[in-house]
Scaffold this motif. Structure first.
Motif, short mmCIF file in Angstrom:
data_model
loop_
_atom_site.label_atom_id
_atom_site.label_comp_id
_atom_site.label_asym_id
_atom_site.label_seq_id
_atom_site.Cartn_x
_atom_site.Cartn_y
_atom_site.Cartn_z
N VAL A 193 0.85 -1.15 0.16
CA VAL A 193 0.08 0.40 -0.16
C VAL A 193 1.05 1.26 -0.28
N ALA A 194 1.49 0.96 0.56
CA ALA A 194 2.64 2.37 0.50
C ALA A 194 3.47 2.19 -0.62
N VAL A 195 3.74 1.46 -1.31
CA VAL A 195 4.65 1.52 -2.23
C VAL A 195 3.86 1.98 -4.05
N THR A 196 3.13 1.56 -3.23
CA THR A 196 2.15 1.99 -4.26
C THR A 196 1.51 3.44 -4.77
N THR A 197 1.29 4.09 -3.08
CA THR A 197 0.86 5.38 -2.85
C THR A 197 1.43 6.31 -3.18
N ILE A 198 3.33 5.52 -3.20
CA ILE A 198 4.56 6.68 -3.47
C ILE A 198 4.83 6.11 -5.02
N LEU A 199 4.17 5.69 -5.71
CA LEU A 199 3.84 5.13 -7.26
C LEU A 199 3.11 6.01 -7.53
N ILE A 200 2.06 6.21 -7.11
CA ILE A 200 0.76 6.97 -8.05
C ILE A 200 1.20 8.05 -7.47
N GLY A 201 1.87 8.52 -6.61
CA GLY A 201 2.17 10.02 -6.42
C GLY A 201 3.34 10.82 -7.82
#
Length: 89
Positions: free
Chosen positions: A18-26
């Motif tokens: 979840v944390a990595v996906t949030t960074i990727l989306i940003g």
């Protein structure tokens, strides 16, 4: 909540993803703003929104302690093979 063992797996836990996906989306949002995929007036707004989303992902990564989610394999032992090299000491 029981911790599951990921024996031999580098998959990580769902909270780390979840944390990595949030960074990727940003990062994708910021990249879209930098390349001009949005409206002309909102390019810099898109960049800063993406930076903010990435910052939220970074805070989530710290809260979820993603660096402790690493699975370390047992040391690999390889047989020594005889070789003849001109650079061998």
């Amino acid at each position: 909540m029981a911790e599951t063992s990921h024996q031999g797996s580098h998959a990580g836990s769902a909270k780390s993803w979840v944390a990595v996906t949030t960074i990727l989306i940003g990062t994708i949002i910021s990249g879209a703003g930098l390349t001009g995929l949005g409206a002309d007036t909102s390019n810099w707004t898109m960049v800063w929104v993406g930076v903010g989303v990435s910052a939220i992902g970074a805070v989530l990564a710290l809260v979820f302690d993603v660096f402790s989610d690493v699975v370390i394999d047992a040391p690999r032992v390889m047989d020594a093979r005889e070789h003849h090299s001109p650079f061998e000491h």
